[in-house]
Design a protein around this motif. Structure first.
Motif, PDB file in Angstrom:
ATOM      1  N   SER A 299       0.756  -1.204  -0.074  1.00  0.00           N
ATOM      2  CA  SER A 299      -0.091   0.167  -0.017  1.00  0.00           C
ATOM      3  C   SER A 299       0.896   1.290   0.013  1.00  0.00           C
ATOM      4  N   TYR A 300       0.335   2.228  -0.368  1.00  0.00           N
ATOM      5  CA  TYR A 300       1.247   3.582  -0.661  1.00  0.00           C
ATOM      6  C   TYR A 300       1.013   4.487   0.831  1.00  0.00           C
ATOM      7  N   ALA A 301       2.211   5.227   1.267  1.00  0.00           N
ATOM      8  CA  ALA A 301       2.164   6.309   2.120  1.00  0.00           C
ATOM      9  C   ALA A 301       1.806   7.487   1.954  1.00  0.00           C
ATOM     10  N   GLN A 302       0.621   7.978   1.970  1.00  0.00           N
ATOM     11  CA  GLN A 302       0.271   9.347   1.421  1.00  0.00           C
ATOM     12  C   GLN A 302      -0.585  10.036   2.448  1.00  0.00           C
ATOM     13  N   SER A 303      -0.623   9.421   3.799  1.00  0.00           N
ATOM     14  CA  SER A 303      -1.149  10.212   4.908  1.00  0.00           C
ATOM     15  C   SER A 303      -0.861   9.457   6.123  1.00  0.00           C
TER      16      SER A 303
ATOM     17  N   SER B  93      -2.163   5.918   6.295  1.00  0.00           N
ATOM     18  CA  SER B  93      -1.566   5.110   5.350  1.00  0.00           C
ATOM     19  C   SER B  93      -0.189   4.823   5.604  1.00  0.00           C
ATOM     20  N   ILE B  94       0.579   5.960   6.239  1.00  0.00           N
ATOM     21  CA  ILE B  94       2.132   5.314   6.661  1.00  0.00           C
ATOM     22  C   ILE B  94       1.978   4.358   7.725  1.00  0.00           C
ATOM     23  N   THR B  95       1.180   4.721   8.759  1.00  0.00           N
ATOM     24  CA  THR B  95       0.990   3.505   9.873  1.00  0.00           C
ATOM     25  C   THR B  95       0.618   2.028   9.170  1.00  0.00           C
ATOM     26  N   LYS B  96      -0.319   1.953   8.247  1.00  0.00           N
ATOM     27  CA  LYS B  96      -0.652   0.895   7.577  1.00  0.00           C
ATOM     28  C   LYS B  96       0.531   0.241   6.809  1.00  0.00           C
ATOM     29  N   GLN B  97       1.373   1.276   6.202  1.00  0.00           N
ATOM     30  CA  GLN B  97       2.577   0.730   5.424  1.00  0.00           C
ATOM     31  C   GLN B  97       3.660   0.129   6.576  1.00  0.00           C
TER      32      GLN B  97
ATOM     33  N   GLY C  73       3.859   6.078  -4.086  1.00  0.00           N
ATOM     34  CA  GLY C  73       3.085   5.995  -5.149  1.00  0.00           C
ATOM     35  C   GLY C  73       3.447   6.899  -6.070  1.00  0.00           C
ATOM     36  N   THR C  74       4.434   7.872  -5.741  1.00  0.00           N
ATOM     37  CA  THR C  74       4.764   9.028  -7.172  1.00  0.00           C
ATOM     38  C   THR C  74       6.406   8.997  -6.801  1.00  0.00           C
ATOM     39  N   PRO C  75       6.928   8.838  -7.878  1.00  0.00           N
ATOM     40  CA  PRO C  75       8.468   8.763  -8.016  1.00  0.00           C
ATOM     41  C   PRO C  75       9.015  10.046  -7.558  1.00  0.00           C
ATOM     42  N   ASN C  76      10.072  10.059  -6.912  1.00  0.00           N
ATOM     43  CA  ASN C  76      10.834  11.397  -6.488  1.00  0.00           C
ATOM     44  C   ASN C  76      10.019  11.975  -5.377  1.00  0.00           C
ATOM     45  N   LYS C  77       9.192  11.285  -4.683  1.00  0.00           N
ATOM     46  CA  LYS C  77       8.253  11.864  -3.619  1.00  0.00           C
ATOM     47  C   LYS C  77       8.829  11.099  -2.149  1.00  0.00           C
ATOM     48  N   SER C  78       8.801  11.731  -1.203  1.00  0.00           N
ATOM     49  CA  SER C  78       9.066  11.109   0.094  1.00  0.00           C
ATOM     50  C   SER C  78       7.828  10.493   0.688  1.00  0.00           C
ATOM     51  N   PRO C  79       7.860   9.228   0.955  1.00  0.00           N
ATOM     52  CA  PRO C  79       6.440   8.693   1.912  1.00  0.00           C
ATOM     53  C   PRO C  79       6.202   9.293   3.194  1.00  0.00           C
ATOM     54  N   GLY C  80       7.028  10.472   3.626  1.00  0.00           N
ATOM     55  CA  GLY C  80       6.606  10.798   4.980  1.00  0.00           C
ATOM     56  C   GLY C  80       7.303  10.441   6.180  1.00  0.00           C
ATOM     57  N   TYR C  81       8.124   9.626   5.966  1.00  0.00           N
ATOM     58  CA  TYR C  81       8.921   8.859   7.054  1.00  0.00           C
ATOM     59  C   TYR C  81      10.160   8.226   6.462  1.00  0.00           C
TER      60      TYR C  81
END
Length: 579
Positions: free
Chosen positions: A75-79, A82-86, A130-138
């Motif tokens: 799954s993608y980390a976008q919030s 979703s970070i917790t889920k990943q 889910g997006t190249p060159n974008k941080s997952p936030g962690y």
């Protein structure tokens, strides 16, 4: 161990008792001997029951693939949610790996000129956000390292070195814009130019960045060779020198920063043609200019994970060749368990279990490609490994050629068996690494035999305290271990120490094949867990007519626990098998 146990029960309990002991070690042994008998210098007289015993030191690894989320993430980390889920997805995988005795995770960190950490050299891969060159936030790599270390596992940063992916994708474009001379195009694919000296320095900088920023246990190089599609115009010896120069640059950088960080790689599974066996044109030394045995000899590599995704005569003789040319280093052949998939080659479970038994006989480790095929229990492989092959934990072989002076043992130990606490202090590190690790052993006899892997309770602890089972029948010992893997002598619990317990031990009645539970108790679960006295889960069995089948369990003393809908085990009692 409790966390691992709970997750394992949650995901696997409904079928484990059906699968366990499906394949007997003796049958596997006979099959393995028959497969290669008369075809190599394999000495079948040496291949006895000892090969099925878990050694105290052995690499047990898995490749955890991040490209396209093949193994993780799913799954993608976008919030924040979703970070917790990943993160939870990874924790579940690591729990399963830990329970199966895996002690090394090869975590894909550089993918195709893209990475899973914040780098000064290359962009984020899109597998996380889910997006190249974008941080997952962690910090995904930092999180993976922390979680592996919590479970007593080593983690190596798996670096895909030469392939850069599609010519117009993020990794290639980034490098092309910055260092156009480092890339070569073959069809639609981009590759780093092995013959350009700057390639070695660039890759060394990436590996150095990871080594500097993270508490990583190793750097694992993948595809450190000529691509099979490359038209090699130089002499093969020159080609091998080009690849070796890259390895030298990376090793020098890593060892210069942290000499306890292991260097490893995954060469082609067959080093070269053998005197009696042809590699069918696919080998490391001649075909792709990969002189991996030289790297061992010259101390450029500490471990090799040859990709031995073959069987029969294309596996056994070449595995023995690696064993005979290891130069005192660690070899852990990679097994192509994905070929067990009916969509691939539909290999049988026996193909892999035979290979595992032979690897152990020749003192080789093992690695599984790849994680999802392993944890999905493809054809029962996970259960075979967890319940039989890796019945007890194993420490990773020490890299004594880098440092060999063991730490001084802990000088004090404090044990509270009523509240399940143990602590120690006073160990001294004789290396240049920043901290020590600790191993706990337990046995019903004193002094505790620390050479017996069945006595290992917890490994690679960073803190100087831990929880232990509430069991006054056990004696404890603690050792210190440095980052090179050198282990101290043990501080032993005094044999005549006196402790009180909250309640007397309840010994359950047994007959030849069953535990006889009380008829006055109605159990709410259909399953029970069988553990060692040290708390290591071994089996899950069903309750039928208030009896538990213990047929096939070796002689010894065990703990029986319930398994309820909340995945918590309550103590039923203890039982003893005498014959």
């Amino acid at each position: 161990m409790q966390t691992v146990y709970k997750q394992y029960i949650k995901t696997q309990v409904c079928e484990i008792f059906i699968q366990m002991k499906k394949v007997l070690f003796l049958i596997l042994t006979l099959f393995a001997i028959q497969t290669i008998k008369g075809q190599t210098n394999f000495n079948s007289s040496l291949f006895n029951f000892q090969s099925s015993l878990s050694p105290k030191r052995e690499v047990r690894a898995v490749w955890l693939t991040t490209i396209g989320g093949l193994d993780w993430p799913h799954s993608y980390a976008q919030s924040p949610t979703s970070i917790t889920k990943q993160k939870k997805e990874l924790q579940v995988i690591l729990d399963q790996l830990k329970l199966a005795g895996i002690n090394t995770v090869l975590f894909q960190t550089r993918i195709r000129g893209t990475v899973v950490y914040s780098s000064d050299y290359e962009p984020w891969d899109g597998c996380l956000s889910g997006t190249p060159n974008k941080s997952p936030g962690y910090d995904a790599l930092g999180f993976a390292i922390e979680e592996c270390h919590k479970r007593g596992m080593e983690i190596q940063a798996w670096i895909v070195t030469i392939p850069m992916g599609k010519w117009n994708q993020e990794g290639c474009k980034n490098l092309r814009n910055r260092y156009p001379s480092l890339l070569k195009r073959i069809g639609e694919e981009g590759f780093m130019d092995m013959e350009n000296p700057q390639t070695a320095q660039y890759l060394a900088n990436i590996c150095g960045e990871i080594t500097s920023k993270y508490d990583i246990d190793g750097i694992h190089l993948d595809y450190i060779r000529y691509p099979e599609t490359w038209n090699i115009k130089v002499l093969k010896e020159t080609g091998r020198n080009h690849i070796t120069n890259i390895v030298k640059a990376i090793s020098s950088k890593v060892y210069g920063l942290k000499p306890w960080v292991k260097m490893s790689c995954s060469p082609i599974g067959k080093f070269n043609d053998l005197s009696r066996y042809w590699s069918h044109g696919w080998n490391a030394y001649h075909k792709v200019c990969q002189d991996a045995q030289l790297w061992l000899k010259d101390n450029l590599m500490d471990e090799l994970y040859p990709m031995m995704y073959f069987k029969g005569n294309q596996f056994y003789p070449f595995a023995i060749d690696w064993s005979e040319n290891n130069y005192g280093k660690t070899i852990a052949p990679g097994l192509g368990i994905y070929f067990m998939d009916p969509k691939e080659k539909n290999w049988s479970l026996e193909t892999i279990t035979q290979e595992l038994n032979v690897l152990r006989q020749y003192h080789l480790g093992n690695a599984y490609f790849r994680s999802k095929f392993f944890t999905d229990n493809l054809k029962g492989l996970y259960f075979f490994v967890a319940n039989n092959y890796n019945r007890y934990p194993a420490l990773i072989p020490a890299i004594t050629w880098r440092h060999s002076i063991a730490p001084t043992a802990p000088q004090a130990i404090n044990i509270d068996k009523v509240n399940g606490k143990i602590s120690w202090s006073g160990a001294k590190d004789n290396s240049n690494a920043p901290y020590l690790l600790y191993n706990i052993y337990a046995d019903s006899k004193s002094p505790v035999d620390i050479n017996n892997p069945g006595n290992l309770v917890q490994t690679r602890l960073k803190e100087e305290s831990a929880t232990i089972p509430n069991n006054n029948k056990l004696f404890y010992a603690v050792t210190a271990m440095d980052r090179y893997g050198n282990e101290s002598n043990a501080i032993q619990e005094k044999k005549h120490s006196v402790y009180t317990s909250k309640a007397p031990l309840l010994w359950l009645k047994t007959n030849d094949n069953s535990i006889l539970l009380s008829q006055d108790i109605q159990y709410t679960s259909s399953f029970v867990a069988i553990e060692t006295l040290q708390g290591t889960p071994l089996y899950t069995r069903s309750i039928k007519d208030n009896q538990v089948n213990i047929k096939g369990i070796p002689q010894g003393e065990y703990v029986l626990k319930t398994i309820n809908k909340h995945n918590k085990g309550s103590l039923i009692g203890y039982f003893r098998i005498t014959q």
